[in-house]
Motif scaffolding. Structure first.
Motif, PDB file in Angstrom:
ATOM      1  N   PRO A  10     -16.127 -14.075 -72.937  1.00 55.37           N
ATOM      2  CA  PRO A  10     -17.309 -13.976 -72.075  1.00 55.37           C
ATOM      3  C   PRO A  10     -16.898 -14.048 -70.600  1.00 55.37           C
ATOM      4  O   PRO A  10     -16.033 -14.831 -70.227  1.00 55.37           O
ATOM      5  CB  PRO A  10     -18.168 -15.161 -72.464  1.00 55.37           C
ATOM      6  N   GLN A  11     -17.520 -13.213 -69.818  1.00 55.87           N
ATOM      7  CA  GLN A  11     -17.234 -13.169 -68.383  1.00 55.87           C
ATOM      8  C   GLN A  11     -18.394 -13.808 -67.632  1.00 55.87           C
ATOM      9  O   GLN A  11     -19.538 -13.692 -68.063  1.00 55.87           O
ATOM     10  CB  GLN A  11     -17.062 -11.722 -67.926  1.00 55.87           C
ATOM     11  N   PRO A  12     -18.127 -14.456 -66.507  1.00 56.00           N
ATOM     12  CA  PRO A  12     -19.224 -15.029 -65.728  1.00 56.00           C
ATOM     13  C   PRO A  12     -20.109 -13.930 -65.165  1.00 56.00           C
ATOM     14  O   PRO A  12     -19.659 -12.808 -64.921  1.00 56.00           O
ATOM     15  CB  PRO A  12     -18.520 -15.800 -64.614  1.00 56.00           C
ATOM     16  N   PHE A  13     -21.384 -14.244 -64.982  1.00 60.10           N
ATOM     17  CA  PHE A  13     -22.317 -13.263 -64.439  1.00 60.10           C
ATOM     18  C   PHE A  13     -21.918 -12.946 -63.004  1.00 60.10           C
ATOM     19  O   PHE A  13     -21.640 -13.836 -62.210  1.00 60.10           O
ATOM     20  CB  PHE A  13     -23.749 -13.798 -64.485  1.00 60.10           C
ATOM     21  N   PRO A  14     -21.906 -11.662 -62.620  1.00 60.65           N
ATOM     22  CA  PRO A  14     -21.479 -11.258 -61.265  1.00 60.65           C
ATOM     23  C   PRO A  14     -22.585 -11.474 -60.228  1.00 60.65           C
ATOM     24  O   PRO A  14     -23.213 -10.525 -59.744  1.00 60.65           O
ATOM     25  CB  PRO A  14     -21.143  -9.774 -61.445  1.00 60.65           C
ATOM     26  N   TRP A  15     -22.819 -12.737 -59.880  1.00 58.77           N
ATOM     27  CA  TRP A  15     -23.928 -13.055 -58.981  1.00 58.77           C
ATOM     28  C   TRP A  15     -23.793 -12.380 -57.627  1.00 58.77           C
ATOM     29  O   TRP A  15     -24.782 -11.917 -57.053  1.00 58.77           O
ATOM     30  CB  TRP A  15     -24.064 -14.572 -58.801  1.00 58.77           C
ATOM     31  N   ASP A  16     -22.582 -12.326 -57.057  1.00 62.03           N
ATOM     32  CA  ASP A  16     -22.412 -11.704 -55.738  1.00 62.03           C
ATOM     33  C   ASP A  16     -22.856 -10.244 -55.769  1.00 62.03           C
ATOM     34  O   ASP A  16     -23.586  -9.790 -54.891  1.00 62.03           O
ATOM     35  CB  ASP A  16     -20.962 -11.797 -55.275  1.00 62.03           C
ATOM     36  N   ALA A  17     -22.431  -9.505 -56.781  1.00 63.10           N
ATOM     37  CA  ALA A  17     -22.793  -8.088 -56.891  1.00 63.10           C
ATOM     38  C   ALA A  17     -24.285  -7.932 -57.154  1.00 63.10           C
ATOM     39  O   ALA A  17     -24.933  -7.046 -56.577  1.00 63.10           O
ATOM     40  CB  ALA A  17     -21.982  -7.428 -58.001  1.00 63.10           C
ATOM     41  N   ALA A  18     -24.849  -8.774 -58.011  1.00 63.05           N
ATOM     42  CA  ALA A  18     -26.276  -8.680 -58.328  1.00 63.05           C
ATOM     43  C   ALA A  18     -27.128  -8.989 -57.096  1.00 63.05           C
ATOM     44  O   ALA A  18     -28.108  -8.283 -56.818  1.00 63.05           O
ATOM     45  CB  ALA A  18     -26.627  -9.635 -59.467  1.00 63.05           C
ATOM     46  N   MET A  19     -26.757 -10.029 -56.352  1.00 59.78           N
ATOM     47  CA  MET A  19     -27.515 -10.388 -55.158  1.00 59.78           C
ATOM     48  C   MET A  19     -27.400  -9.297 -54.101  1.00 59.78           C
ATOM     49  O   MET A  19     -28.388  -8.956 -53.444  1.00 59.78           O
ATOM     50  CB  MET A  19     -27.048 -11.732 -54.619  1.00 59.78           C
ATOM     51  N   HIS A  20     -26.226  -8.725 -53.937  1.00 59.81           N
ATOM     52  CA  HIS A  20     -26.053  -7.650 -52.966  1.00 59.81           C
ATOM     53  C   HIS A  20     -26.903  -6.442 -53.356  1.00 59.81           C
ATOM     54  O   HIS A  20     -27.592  -5.852 -52.516  1.00 59.81           O
ATOM     55  CB  HIS A  20     -24.578  -7.248 -52.862  1.00 59.81           C
ATOM     56  N   ALA A  21     -26.864  -6.075 -54.623  1.00 60.27           N
ATOM     57  CA  ALA A  21     -27.636  -4.920 -55.089  1.00 60.27           C
ATOM     58  C   ALA A  21     -29.136  -5.148 -54.922  1.00 60.27           C
ATOM     59  O   ALA A  21     -29.853  -4.270 -54.425  1.00 60.27           O
ATOM     60  CB  ALA A  21     -27.303  -4.622 -56.551  1.00 60.27           C
ATOM     61  N   GLY A  22     -29.617  -6.307 -55.334  1.00 58.04           N
ATOM     62  CA  GLY A  22     -31.050  -6.572 -55.284  1.00 58.04           C
ATOM     63  C   GLY A  22     -31.592  -6.815 -53.893  1.00 58.04           C
ATOM     64  O   GLY A  22     -32.624  -6.260 -53.513  1.00 58.04           O
ATOM     65  N   LEU A  23     -30.867  -7.628 -53.120  1.00 64.28           N
ATOM     66  CA  LEU A  23     -31.384  -8.020 -51.816  1.00 64.28           C
ATOM     67  C   LEU A  23     -31.016  -7.042 -50.706  1.00 64.28           C
ATOM     68  O   LEU A  23     -31.810  -6.834 -49.785  1.00 64.28           O
ATOM     69  CB  LEU A  23     -30.884  -9.421 -51.465  1.00 64.28           C
ATOM     70  N   CYS A  24     -29.849  -6.430 -50.798  1.00 64.90           N
ATOM     71  CA  CYS A  24     -29.392  -5.530 -49.728  1.00 64.90           C
ATOM     72  C   CYS A  24     -29.679  -4.064 -50.031  1.00 64.90           C
ATOM     73  O   CYS A  24     -30.223  -3.355 -49.192  1.00 64.90           O
ATOM     74  CB  CYS A  24     -27.900  -5.720 -49.481  1.00 64.90           C
ATOM     75  N   LEU A  25     -29.287  -3.602 -51.212  1.00 66.32           N
ATOM     76  CA  LEU A  25     -29.458  -2.184 -51.529  1.00 66.32           C
ATOM     77  C   LEU A  25     -30.911  -1.849 -51.864  1.00 66.32           C
ATOM     78  O   LEU A  25     -31.463  -0.877 -51.354  1.00 66.32           O
ATOM     79  CB  LEU A  25     -28.540  -1.777 -52.678  1.00 66.32           C
ATOM     80  N   LEU A  26     -31.522  -2.644 -52.747  1.00 66.77           N
ATOM     81  CA  LEU A  26     -32.917  -2.400 -53.114  1.00 66.77           C
ATOM     82  C   LEU A  26     -33.893  -3.018 -52.125  1.00 66.77           C
ATOM     83  O   LEU A  26     -35.084  -2.696 -52.144  1.00 66.77           O
ATOM     84  CB  LEU A  26     -33.201  -2.944 -54.520  1.00 66.77           C
ATOM     85  N   ARG A  27     -33.421  -3.941 -51.302  1.00 66.89           N
ATOM     86  CA  ARG A  27     -34.238  -4.633 -50.305  1.00 66.89           C
ATOM     87  C   ARG A  27     -35.439  -5.338 -50.924  1.00 66.89           C
ATOM     88  O   ARG A  27     -36.561  -5.288 -50.416  1.00 66.89           O
ATOM     89  CB  ARG A  27     -34.676  -3.687 -49.199  1.00 66.89           C
ATOM     90  N   LEU A  28     -35.195  -5.973 -52.061  1.00 65.21           N
ATOM     91  CA  LEU A  28     -36.255  -6.731 -52.717  1.00 65.21           C
ATOM     92  C   LEU A  28     -36.506  -8.026 -51.961  1.00 65.21           C
ATOM     93  O   LEU A  28     -35.561  -8.652 -51.477  1.00 65.21           O
ATOM     94  CB  LEU A  28     -35.845  -7.080 -54.153  1.00 65.21           C
ATOM     95  N   PRO A  29     -37.747  -8.464 -51.878  1.00 63.59           N
ATOM     96  CA  PRO A  29     -37.990  -9.805 -51.346  1.00 63.59           C
ATOM     97  C   PRO A  29     -37.330 -10.828 -52.278  1.00 63.59           C
ATOM     98  O   PRO A  29     -37.245 -10.621 -53.498  1.00 63.59           O
ATOM     99  CB  PRO A  29     -39.513  -9.944 -51.382  1.00 63.59           C
ATOM    100  N   ALA A  30     -36.853 -11.914 -51.730  1.00 62.13           N
ATOM    101  CA  ALA A  30     -36.129 -12.914 -52.516  1.00 62.13           C
ATOM    102  C   ALA A  30     -36.941 -13.392 -53.717  1.00 62.13           C
ATOM    103  O   ALA A  30     -36.409 -13.535 -54.816  1.00 62.13           O
ATOM    104  CB  ALA A  30     -35.738 -14.096 -51.635  1.00 62.13           C
ATOM    105  N   LYS A  31     -38.245 -13.607 -53.527  1.00 60.17           N
ATOM    106  CA  LYS A  31     -39.050 -14.101 -54.652  1.00 60.17           C
ATOM    107  C   LYS A  31     -39.101 -13.084 -55.781  1.00 60.17           C
ATOM    108  O   LYS A  31     -39.107 -13.446 -56.951  1.00 60.17           O
ATOM    109  CB  LYS A  31     -40.455 -14.517 -54.207  1.00 60.17           C
ATOM    110  N   ASP A  32     -39.130 -11.795 -55.444  1.00 66.02           N
ATOM    111  CA  ASP A  32     -39.139 -10.760 -56.480  1.00 66.02           C
ATOM    112  C   ASP A  32     -37.783 -10.642 -57.164  1.00 66.02           C
ATOM    113  O   ASP A  32     -37.699 -10.456 -58.377  1.00 66.02           O
ATOM    114  CB  ASP A  32     -39.540  -9.406 -55.887  1.00 66.02           C
ATOM    115  N   PHE A  33     -36.715 -10.736 -56.369  1.00 72.36           N
ATOM    116  CA  PHE A  33     -35.372 -10.673 -56.947  1.00 72.36           C
ATOM    117  C   PHE A  33     -35.168 -11.798 -57.957  1.00 72.36           C
ATOM    118  O   PHE A  33     -34.719 -11.567 -59.081  1.00 72.36           O
ATOM    119  CB  PHE A  33     -34.298 -10.743 -55.850  1.00 72.36           C
TER     120      PHE A  33
END
Length: 71
Positions: A10-33
């Protein structure tokens, strides 16, 4: 004993990549992310779309023969 990285464990969840994709690329509000599941984030990023067909080696060689790069 622990398996080396990349050996099927099992690999750890890629939080850095997920946060970058959701908050920066998709520009989701933090509460929605933070309300999304990983599957929903994957779908929002287009990860659930069918992939385009890739030609087999014979098909690629046929295309290269029909449309050569040089004369």
């Amino acid at each position: 004993m622990r398996a080396a990285a990349g050996e099927g464990g099992p690999q750890p969840f890629p939080w850095d990549a997920a946060m970058h994709a959701g908050l920066c690329l998709l520009r989701l509000p933090a509460k929605d992310f933070w309300a999304m599941t990983p599957r929903e984030l994957q779908a929002a990023l287009g990860g659930l779309r069918p992939r385009a067909a890739v030609p087999e080696r014979a098909g690629l060689e046929a295309l290269m023969g029909a449309f050569p790069d040089s004369e």
